[in-house]
Each structure stands twice: as C-alpha cells, then as structure tokens.
Design a protein around this motif. Structure first.
Motif, PDB file in Angstrom:
ATOM      1  N   SER A   1       0.841  -1.201   0.000  1.00 45.99           N
ATOM      2  CA  SER A   1       0.000   0.000   0.000  1.00 45.99           C
ATOM      3  C   SER A   1       0.872   1.245   0.000  1.00 45.99           C
ATOM      4  O   SER A   1       1.796   1.358   0.808  1.00 45.99           O
ATOM      5  N   THR A   2       0.589   2.172  -0.908  1.00 44.97           N
ATOM      6  CA  THR A   2       1.314   3.444  -0.960  1.00 44.97           C
ATOM      7  C   THR A   2       0.509   4.518  -0.233  1.00 44.97           C
ATOM      8  O   THR A   2      -0.671   4.318   0.080  1.00 44.97           O
ATOM      9  N   PRO A   3       1.091   5.682   0.016  1.00 48.37           N
ATOM     10  CA  PRO A   3       0.355   6.765   0.677  1.00 48.37           C
ATOM     11  C   PRO A   3      -0.668   7.449  -0.222  1.00 48.37           C
ATOM     12  O   PRO A   3      -1.364   8.349   0.227  1.00 48.37           O
ATOM     13  N   TRP A   4      -0.776   7.045  -1.494  1.00 43.71           N
ATOM     14  CA  TRP A   4      -1.616   7.766  -2.465  1.00 43.71           C
ATOM     15  C   TRP A   4      -2.867   7.005  -2.874  1.00 43.71           C
ATOM     16  O   TRP A   4      -3.447   7.253  -3.922  1.00 43.71           O
ATOM     17  N   LYS A   5      -3.282   6.027  -2.108  1.00 42.08           N
ATOM     18  CA  LYS A   5      -4.507   5.263  -2.369  1.00 42.08           C
ATOM     19  C   LYS A   5      -4.415   4.425  -3.634  1.00 42.08           C
ATOM     20  O   LYS A   5      -5.433   4.133  -4.265  1.00 42.08           O
ATOM     21  N   PHE A   6      -3.213   4.078  -4.046  1.00 43.08           N
ATOM     22  CA  PHE A   6      -3.074   3.003  -5.016  1.00 43.08           C
ATOM     23  C   PHE A   6      -2.030   2.042  -4.486  1.00 43.08           C
ATOM     24  O   PHE A   6      -1.224   2.382  -3.622  1.00 43.08           O
ATOM     25  N   LYS A   7      -2.070   0.819  -4.958  1.00 44.62           N
ATOM     26  CA  LYS A   7      -1.209  -0.235  -4.440  1.00 44.62           C
ATOM     27  C   LYS A   7      -0.230  -0.708  -5.514  1.00 44.62           C
ATOM     28  O   LYS A   7      -0.415  -0.446  -6.698  1.00 44.62           O
ATOM     29  N   ILE A   8       0.795  -1.411  -5.061  1.00 42.62           N
ATOM     30  CA  ILE A   8       1.760  -2.045  -5.951  1.00 42.62           C
ATOM     31  C   ILE A   8       1.628  -3.548  -5.774  1.00 42.62           C
ATOM     32  O   ILE A   8       1.799  -4.065  -4.669  1.00 42.62           O
ATOM     33  N   GLU A   9       1.283  -4.237  -6.845  1.00 46.24           N
ATOM     34  CA  GLU A   9       1.204  -5.689  -6.811  1.00 46.24           C
ATOM     35  C   GLU A   9       2.554  -6.289  -7.175  1.00 46.24           C
ATOM     36  O   GLU A   9       3.170  -5.899  -8.179  1.00 46.24           O
TER      37      GLU A   9
END
Length: 216
Positions: free
Chosen positions: A115-123
């Motif tokens: 989880s990033t601080p910008w409300k998108f994730k890295i799979e």
C-alpha cells in the motif's frame, strides 16, 4: 523487475473489454458474483450469454504479449494498482524494504500488495503465466497523477530500486533501463497515461480516460 499490469474499478466493464479487444488484447478470465456466489464466465462465453443475468464482475483479465490489464465492477472509475513481475530475490528485497519504511504489505499465495500513501497499491507477482510468451507489447512508461510528496516518492524509489531521470516541483520521472514511472502533481490519484513498446501504433483514450500510446 518488469512493469506489466494495471487495474481499474469501473462502471463500464463491458465497454472496457470491447475497447481493449479492439487493441488486440485477449480476454482470458472473467469472475463475477452471480446469485450470491463467485462464478467464472470465461470465453468462449460472450456478453450476450450472460448480459441479462446481473453478474457483478470482480475481475476481467485481458492479456497481450507482456501486458496484463484487469478491471472490475465499481461505482465509478477508480485506479487501484499497478503490477510488477519479480523473481524470488527481487520479491524478498522489495518486501523487506517496504516493511523497513513502514508501508503496509499484504502477502498472499498468488500475489502480494504494497500500500502506498496515495490510495493506489503495488502488486508484486511471481507467476510468469500472467503474461504470454510473446515478446511484444511491453509497458514502457506509466504516468500517474497524485498529491506530491518528495519524501514519499523517495521512499517509492527506494523500494523499487529506481533511478531518478528528471525531477522538479511538478514532475518526477524515475525508472530503470526497461521502464519508467512518471509522477505529476495533482490533488487526486489517477493513472493518466500508459506508453507501450514493441506494439502496434496508436494514441487513444480508453473508456476510463487513460491515454494509451503504442510505439514501435
């Protein structure tokens, strides 16, 4: 590491599938909630076979070459995550770095999300079968709009082991010899554009208004 994937939630799943099919992507998976149960509606089934069944699709997966795109039914267009193919060593190092700086890591059997601080994730994905063996249609560059934070972008660069190519108060570009991430300052987080390498030539907006650019 290979940047190979992005995911949207959208209220236009059929339109999205049709659009990407016209760009040469193949649908290889549809999973949706039908009468309270998750079921598959994979090809050769077409939308006419289940259009009136009120299926709420959790995921529709489309693949072309080394690119994998997924989207699911949502109330509005929401950019959810990007995906990176990693080997075992890259996976361990990336997870360790994310945990070191305090970013949430959700590990699973099939994939792991940071989880990033910008409300998108890295799979993080270790299964190479999520793309085809054909050596074309690589993602070369993704441009993402987000609320700027030099500290957080520095953390992301550290986690993914990326080099800075360009940086100013409104734009940061970081990457490696294979692919780049470009971040532009904006109040809301959104996938703005994607450039593909070794694919057909095109320059067009998809139904969620992300700009897609294909270059030989």
């Amino acid at each position: 590491m290979q940047l190979f994937h992005y995911h949207w939630w959208t209220d236009k799943p059929e339109e999205m599938e049709r659009f990407y099919q016209e760009l040469g992507f193949e649908t290889n998976l549809r999973v949706g909630n039908y009468k309270g149960e998750m079921q598959t509606f994979k090809p050769p089934l077409e939308w006419e076979d289940f259009r009136d069944e009120e299926v709420r699709f959790r995921i529709i997966q489309m693949v072309k070459g080394q690119t994998n795109i997924t989207f699911g039914q949502g109330k509005r267009d929401t950019f959810d995550h990007i995906g990176i193919l990693v080997d075992e060593s890259e996976y361990s190092q990336t997870v360790e770095k994310a945990q070191e700086i305090g970013w949430k890591v959700s590990e699973g059997e099939r994939r792991t999300f940071i989880s990033t601080p910008w409300k998108f994730k890295i799979e993080l994905q270790k299964r190479t079968e999520v793309v085809t063996e054909e050596e074309h249609t690589f993602i070369k560059t993704m441009e993402i709009l987000l609320p700027f934070s030099e500290k957080d972008l520095k953390s992301l660069r550290y986690i993914l082991d990326l080099n800075i190519a360009e940086q100013n108060s409104e734009r940061v570009e970081m990457g490696n010899p294979k692919w780049n991430l470009v971040f532009r300052s904006d109040e809301q987080t959104r996938l703005n554009s994607v450039k593909f390498h070794l694919g057909d030539e095109f320059n067009i907006n998809d139904p969620v208004k992300a700009r897609l650019i294909g270059q030989n």
